[in-house]
Design an enzyme around this catalytic site. Structure first.
Site, mmCIF file in Angstrom:
data_model
loop_
_atom_site.group_PDB
_atom_site.id
_atom_site.type_symbol
_atom_site.label_atom_id
_atom_site.label_comp_id
_atom_site.label_asym_id
_atom_site.label_seq_id
_atom_site.Cartn_x
_atom_site.Cartn_y
_atom_site.Cartn_z
ATOM 1 N N THR A 28 11.254 10.665 6.324
ATOM 2 C CA THR A 28 12.610 10.232 5.963
ATOM 3 C C THR A 28 12.743 9.856 4.492
ATOM 4 O OG1 THR A 28 12.135 7.930 6.621
ATOM 5 C CG2 THR A 28 13.060 9.400 8.302
ATOM 6 N N ASP A 52 8.911 8.649 10.611
ATOM 7 C CA ASP A 52 8.127 8.007 9.562
ATOM 8 C C ASP A 52 9.081 7.369 8.565
ATOM 9 O OD1 ASP A 52 5.509 7.534 8.191
ATOM 10 O OD2 ASP A 52 6.521 8.664 6.619
ATOM 11 N N TYR A 57 12.332 3.264 1.164
ATOM 12 C CA TYR A 57 13.152 4.470 1.092
ATOM 13 C C TYR A 57 14.641 4.149 1.038
ATOM 14 C CZ TYR A 57 8.829 6.776 2.670
ATOM 15 O OH TYR A 57 7.533 7.215 2.804
ATOM 16 N N LYS A 85 6.215 0.852 6.508
ATOM 17 C CA LYS A 85 5.133 0.563 5.568
ATOM 18 C C LYS A 85 5.396 -0.700 4.765
ATOM 19 C CE LYS A 85 4.777 5.567 5.120
ATOM 20 N NZ LYS A 85 6.156 5.885 5.567
ATOM 21 N N HIS A 118 1.053 0.511 2.312
ATOM 22 C CA HIS A 118 1.529 1.764 1.734
ATOM 23 C C HIS A 118 0.610 2.345 0.664
ATOM 24 C CE1 HIS A 118 5.471 4.083 0.612
ATOM 25 N NE2 HIS A 118 4.425 4.875 0.640
ATOM 26 N N SER A 168 -2.274 3.707 4.022
ATOM 27 C CA SER A 168 -1.735 4.953 3.496
ATOM 28 C C SER A 168 -2.255 5.145 2.083
ATOM 29 C CB SER A 168 -0.204 4.910 3.496
ATOM 30 O OG SER A 168 0.346 6.126 3.022
ATOM 31 N N GLN A 190 -2.527 7.467 6.419
ATOM 32 C CA GLN A 190 -1.528 8.491 6.100
ATOM 33 C C GLN A 190 -1.690 8.880 4.629
ATOM 34 O OE1 GLN A 190 3.149 8.582 5.289
ATOM 35 N NE2 GLN A 190 2.703 7.912 7.389
ATOM 36 N N LEU A 219 4.102 20.135 3.370
ATOM 37 C CA LEU A 219 4.596 21.421 2.896
ATOM 38 C C LEU A 219 4.728 21.453 1.386
ATOM 39 C CD1 LEU A 219 7.365 22.018 5.591
ATOM 40 C CD2 LEU A 219 5.103 23.087 5.471
ATOM 41 N N GLY A 220 4.144 20.485 0.699
ATOM 42 C CA GLY A 220 4.338 20.409 -0.727
ATOM 43 C C GLY A 220 5.728 19.897 -1.026
ATOM 44 N N LYS A 299 14.478 22.046 13.200
ATOM 45 C CA LYS A 299 14.134 22.684 14.484
ATOM 46 C C LYS A 299 12.890 23.551 14.367
ATOM 47 C CE LYS A 299 18.975 22.788 15.999
ATOM 48 N NZ LYS A 299 20.162 23.653 16.304
#
Length: 353
Positions: A28, A52, A57, A85, A118, A168, A190, A219-220, A299
């Site tokens: 997120t 997450d 954030y 976190k 974190h 993390s 993480q 995914l970068g 999806k």
């Protein structure tokens, strides 16, 4: 290649606490306002059961709104795994419980499934991401800092505020120090993981210690220059805790998904490159946390079960080079050997430790 502790019937991993962490979670980070709420709503409808989050954030209120809607609609709380976190300005021991309660209020929950330290550093409460740059300022690495913070984290479990605790962005050396005194072994580490930053030694070390590894940035990331995050909800803060976005130091997202190895495998399997990379992460024994705001991408990112990569394809992806770290905290003073390095300690930080 079946990952240890992976429950294929439920698409989850079993943590060292006995709790189950879903193999795919929705990241997120950098999702604001109604767009965030809609993304979480879509994810829950698709079948995601892992969110997450992070107070930093600036969108936990929006996440909480979508989650509350789903819970009122019949989704059971015990069927959703929610992570948040502890940020670097609030990890003084006496602030840890307050910090998690702020998260719980914003998310409209009574407990978290997982709460993570974190980053392996700390600095004076209220500072922004760039620590003070005073000439000649002495940087200290107090040995008590990580121990005291972790003890406060352990208390959260004892009080029922969180089910599991973890870390993390911790290195092998930092975890080794933590294990030397921890009463509760971290359930999760993480970290940034993708084919161009595999961190093989770290993954193997954690798995050997019974610590599950969860992949953020799987995914970068696209190239972007990020500043302080002023967007998002006006959810409750602890004394105006700053919401800060990290610097993305380089981009490998497009090269990674378009590299011929990944593209050829995806075409042959009739999958997207993103699905191939996420499946690779799953077969390593890691949960993956892709972030997307697009309904169709949300999806397809979830559709990584009921098929697998061959041993040959998995090894091809596992040999991609070069290895490049994408997420830079912006601190050159993060020490591999010194967890929770103190940039500046105040009397308030030290009191009661």
């Amino acid at each position: 290649m079946r990952a240890k502790s992976f429950n294929s019937s439920e698409n989850c991993f079993v943590l060292n606490t006995g709790h189950k962490i879903p193999a795919v979670g929705l990241g997120t980070w950098q999702a604001d306002g109604d767009i965030c709420t809609e993304a979480v709503r879509t994810a829950l409808e698709v079948g995601y059961r892992h969110l997450d989050c992070d107070h930093l954030y600036g969108n936990e209120v929006e996440v909480g709104q979508a989650l509350s809607e789903a819970l009122r609609g019949g989704l059971k709380r015990e069927d959703v795994f929610v992570t948040s976190k502890l940020w670097c300005t609030t990890n003084a021991p006496k602030r840890v419980e307050t910090s998690v309660k702020v998260c719980l209020k914003n998310l409209e929950l009574s407990y978290l499934d997982l709460y993570l330290v974190h980053w392996p550093l700390t600095f004076s409460f209220g500072d922004a991401t760039d620590p003070p740059r005073k000439p000649g300022m002495e940087l200290r690495q107090p040995s008590h800092r990580l121990k005291a913070t972790w003890q406060a984290m352990e208390c959260l479990v004892e009080k029922g505020l969180v089910n599991s605790i973890g870390v993390s962005n911790f290195s092998i050396q930092q975890i080794e120090e933590l294990l030397s005194f921890a009463k509760i072994i971290p359930a999760v580490n993480q970290v940034e993981l993708h084919p161009f930053w595999r961190q093989d030694d770290l993954v193997k070390f954690c798995q050997a210690k019974g610590i599950h590894v969860s992949a953020h940035t799987p995914l970068g990331v696209p190239a972007s220059n990020l500043l302080s995050n002023e967007c998002g909800s006006s959810g409750e803060d602890e004394c105006e805790t700053p919401r800060i976005a990290f610097r993305r130091c380089r981009s490998v997202h497009v090269p990674m998904i378009k590299t011929s190895v990944v593209a050829n495998i995806a075409a042959r399997l009739n999958k997207t490159p993103e699905q191939v990379i996420l499946r690779w992460g799953l077969q390593r024994g890691t949960s993956v946390l892709p972030r997307s705001l697009r309904p169709e991408r949300i999806k397809t990112n979830f559709d990584i079960f009921n098929w697998s990569l061959s041993e040959e394809d998995w090894k091809k992806i596992n040999s991609l080079e070069p290895q490049l770290r994408l997420i830079d905290s912006g601190y050159s003073n993060i020490s591999e050997a010194g967890p929770l390095q103190a940039v500046q300690e105040t009397d308030d930080d030290i009191e009661g430790i």
